[in-house]
Design an enzyme around this catalytic site. Sequence first.
Site, PDB file in Angstrom:
ATOM      1  N   CYS A 126      -0.857   4.139  -5.571  1.00 46.96           N
ATOM      2  CA  CYS A 126      -1.702   4.003  -4.379  1.00 46.96           C
ATOM      3  C   CYS A 126      -1.358   2.735  -3.608  1.00 46.96           C
ATOM      4  CB  CYS A 126      -3.170   4.033  -4.775  1.00 46.96           C
ATOM      5  SG  CYS A 126      -3.626   5.631  -5.502  1.00 46.96           S
ATOM      6  N   THR A 127      -0.992   1.685  -4.307  1.00 42.26           N
ATOM      7  CA  THR A 127      -0.575   0.448  -3.657  1.00 42.26           C
ATOM      8  C   THR A 127       0.743   0.667  -2.922  1.00 42.26           C
ATOM      9  OG1 THR A 127      -1.757  -0.907  -5.263  1.00 42.26           O
ATOM     10  CG2 THR A 127       0.026  -1.976  -4.035  1.00 42.26           C
TER      11      THR A 127
END
Length: 159
Positions: A50-51
Amino acid sequence: MTVTTTQLRAGDIAPDFTLTDSEERTVSKSDFAGRKVILYFYPKASTPGCTTEACDFRDNLSALAAAGFEVLGVSPDDPESLRAFAADEGLTFSLLSDYGGVVARAYGSYGQKTDGEHTFQGTLRSTFVIAEDGTLTHAEYNVDAQGHVARLRTHLLHP
Protein backbone atom coordinates in the site's frame (compact mmCIF):
# COMPACT_ATOMS: atom_id res chain seq x y z
CA MET A 1 -18.53 -16.14 5.55
CA THR A 2 -18.09 -15.31 1.86
CA VAL A 3 -19.13 -11.89 0.63
CA THR A 4 -20.46 -11.88 -2.91
CA THR A 5 -19.99 -8.63 -4.76
CA THR A 6 -20.53 -7.74 -8.38
CA GLN A 7 -17.58 -6.30 -10.21
CA LEU A 8 -18.13 -3.06 -12.07
CA ARG A 9 -17.16 -2.35 -15.67
CA ALA A 10 -16.45 0.70 -17.80
CA GLY A 11 -19.76 2.32 -18.67
CA ASP A 12 -21.40 1.55 -15.31
CA ILE A 13 -22.49 4.41 -13.08
CA ALA A 14 -19.97 4.76 -10.26
CA PRO A 15 -21.67 4.05 -6.92
CA ASP A 16 -22.21 7.07 -4.67
CA PHE A 17 -20.10 7.38 -1.55
CA THR A 18 -19.73 9.64 1.44
CA LEU A 19 -16.66 8.99 3.58
CA THR A 20 -14.47 10.76 6.12
CA ASP A 21 -11.00 11.83 5.03
CA SER A 22 -7.77 11.90 7.03
CA GLU A 23 -8.61 15.40 8.30
CA GLU A 24 -12.08 14.19 9.42
CA ARG A 25 -13.90 16.10 6.68
CA THR A 26 -16.81 14.54 4.80
CA VAL A 27 -16.05 13.74 1.16
CA SER A 28 -18.71 12.56 -1.31
CA LYS A 29 -18.75 11.47 -4.91
CA SER A 30 -21.01 14.43 -5.63
CA ASP A 31 -18.17 16.78 -4.56
CA PHE A 32 -16.39 15.77 -7.77
CA ALA A 33 -19.26 16.20 -10.24
CA GLY A 34 -17.88 17.48 -13.53
CA ARG A 35 -14.34 16.29 -12.71
CA LYS A 36 -12.35 13.14 -13.45
CA VAL A 37 -11.42 11.03 -10.43
CA ILE A 38 -9.12 8.08 -9.88
CA LEU A 39 -10.60 6.19 -6.93
CA TYR A 40 -8.34 3.44 -5.69
CA PHE A 41 -8.93 0.94 -2.92
CA TYR A 42 -6.10 -0.49 -0.84
CA PRO A 43 -6.18 -2.91 2.12
CA LYS A 44 -4.16 -1.18 4.86
CA ALA A 45 -2.20 2.03 5.31
CA SER A 46 1.52 1.85 6.06
CA THR A 47 1.96 -1.70 4.76
CA PRO A 48 4.61 -2.37 2.08
CA GLY A 49 2.34 -2.82 -0.97
CA CYS A 50 0.00 0.00 0.00
CA THR A 51 2.92 2.33 0.66
CA THR A 52 4.44 1.49 -2.74
CA GLU A 53 1.17 2.23 -4.50
CA ALA A 54 0.43 5.43 -2.55
CA CYS A 55 3.95 6.77 -3.16
CA ASP A 56 3.61 5.97 -6.88
CA PHE A 57 0.40 8.02 -6.97
CA ARG A 58 2.17 10.80 -5.05
CA ASP A 59 5.08 10.80 -7.49
CA ASN A 60 2.76 10.90 -10.53
CA LEU A 61 0.21 13.31 -9.08
CA SER A 62 1.33 16.36 -11.06
CA ALA A 63 1.09 14.53 -14.42
CA LEU A 64 -2.31 13.11 -13.49
CA ALA A 65 -3.53 16.52 -12.28
CA ALA A 66 -2.27 18.17 -15.48
CA ALA A 67 -4.48 15.72 -17.40
CA GLY A 68 -7.44 16.69 -15.18
CA PHE A 69 -7.50 13.72 -12.78
CA GLU A 70 -7.95 13.90 -9.02
CA VAL A 71 -6.77 10.97 -6.89
CA LEU A 72 -8.63 9.54 -3.91
CA GLY A 73 -7.31 6.59 -1.91
CA VAL A 74 -9.80 4.47 0.07
CA SER A 75 -9.01 1.97 2.83
CA PRO A 76 -10.70 0.57 5.94
CA ASP A 77 -8.28 2.50 8.19
CA ASP A 78 -9.55 5.13 10.62
CA PRO A 79 -8.85 8.83 9.90
CA GLU A 80 -6.05 9.00 12.48
CA SER A 81 -4.16 6.13 10.81
CA LEU A 82 -4.70 7.75 7.41
CA ARG A 83 -3.41 11.07 8.73
CA ALA A 84 -0.23 9.39 10.03
CA PHE A 85 0.23 7.50 6.73
CA ALA A 86 -0.13 10.72 4.72
CA ALA A 87 2.34 12.55 6.97
CA ASP A 88 4.88 9.72 6.98
CA GLU A 89 4.85 9.38 3.18
CA GLY A 90 4.24 13.01 2.15
CA LEU A 91 0.94 12.16 0.49
CA THR A 92 -0.87 15.22 -0.82
CA PHE A 93 -4.05 13.61 -2.16
CA SER A 94 -7.11 12.67 -0.11
CA LEU A 95 -7.22 9.41 1.82
CA LEU A 96 -10.71 8.25 2.75
CA SER A 97 -11.79 5.99 5.60
CA ASP A 98 -14.14 3.18 4.59
CA TYR A 99 -14.32 1.55 8.02
CA GLY A 100 -16.43 -1.58 7.61
CA GLY A 101 -15.91 -1.72 3.84
CA VAL A 102 -19.35 -0.48 2.79
CA VAL A 103 -18.03 1.49 -0.20
CA ALA A 104 -15.54 -1.24 -1.10
CA ARG A 105 -18.48 -3.67 -1.28
CA ALA A 106 -20.44 -1.26 -3.51
CA TYR A 107 -17.47 -1.17 -5.92
CA GLY A 108 -16.98 -4.95 -5.83
CA SER A 109 -13.67 -4.44 -4.03
CA TYR A 110 -14.31 -6.56 -0.97
CA GLY A 111 -13.86 -10.28 -0.62
CA GLN A 112 -11.77 -13.21 0.48
CA LYS A 113 -8.08 -12.62 1.05
CA THR A 114 -5.25 -14.82 2.17
CA ASP A 115 -2.23 -13.69 4.15
CA GLY A 116 0.07 -16.60 4.88
CA GLU A 117 -2.12 -19.28 6.42
CA HIS A 118 -4.92 -16.86 7.36
CA THR A 119 -8.01 -16.43 5.20
CA PHE A 120 -10.33 -13.51 5.90
CA GLN A 121 -12.63 -10.94 4.29
CA GLY A 122 -11.33 -7.48 3.47
CA THR A 123 -10.76 -4.67 1.01
CA LEU A 124 -9.20 -5.80 -2.25
CA ARG A 125 -6.72 -3.67 -4.19
CA SER A 126 -8.57 -2.15 -7.15
CA THR A 127 -8.79 1.07 -9.13
CA PHE A 128 -11.61 2.96 -10.83
CA VAL A 129 -11.65 6.02 -13.04
CA ILE A 130 -14.81 8.10 -12.76
CA ALA A 131 -15.62 10.44 -15.67
CA GLU A 132 -17.08 13.92 -15.33
CA ASP A 133 -20.60 12.49 -15.79
CA GLY A 134 -20.19 9.95 -12.97
CA THR A 135 -19.72 6.89 -15.17
CA LEU A 136 -16.74 4.58 -14.96
CA THR A 137 -14.24 4.75 -17.80
CA HIS A 138 -11.94 2.17 -16.20
CA ALA A 139 -12.36 -0.57 -13.59
CA GLU A 140 -9.44 -2.78 -12.58
CA TYR A 141 -9.43 -5.53 -9.98
CA ASN A 142 -6.60 -7.62 -8.50
CA VAL A 143 -4.20 -4.73 -8.96
CA ASP A 144 -0.51 -5.39 -8.41
CA ALA A 145 0.85 -2.45 -6.37
CA GLN A 146 4.23 -2.57 -8.10
CA GLY A 147 4.05 -0.64 -11.38
CA HIS A 148 0.29 -0.12 -11.22
CA VAL A 149 0.36 3.67 -11.44
CA ALA A 150 2.71 3.61 -14.44
CA ARG A 151 0.38 1.18 -16.26
CA LEU A 152 -2.66 3.28 -15.33
CA ARG A 153 -0.94 6.46 -16.42
CA THR A 154 -0.08 4.92 -19.81
CA HIS A 155 -3.70 3.80 -20.20
CA LEU A 156 -5.12 7.21 -19.26
CA LEU A 157 -2.61 9.57 -20.82
CA HIS A 158 -1.52 7.62 -23.91
CA PRO A 159 -4.50 5.49 -25.00
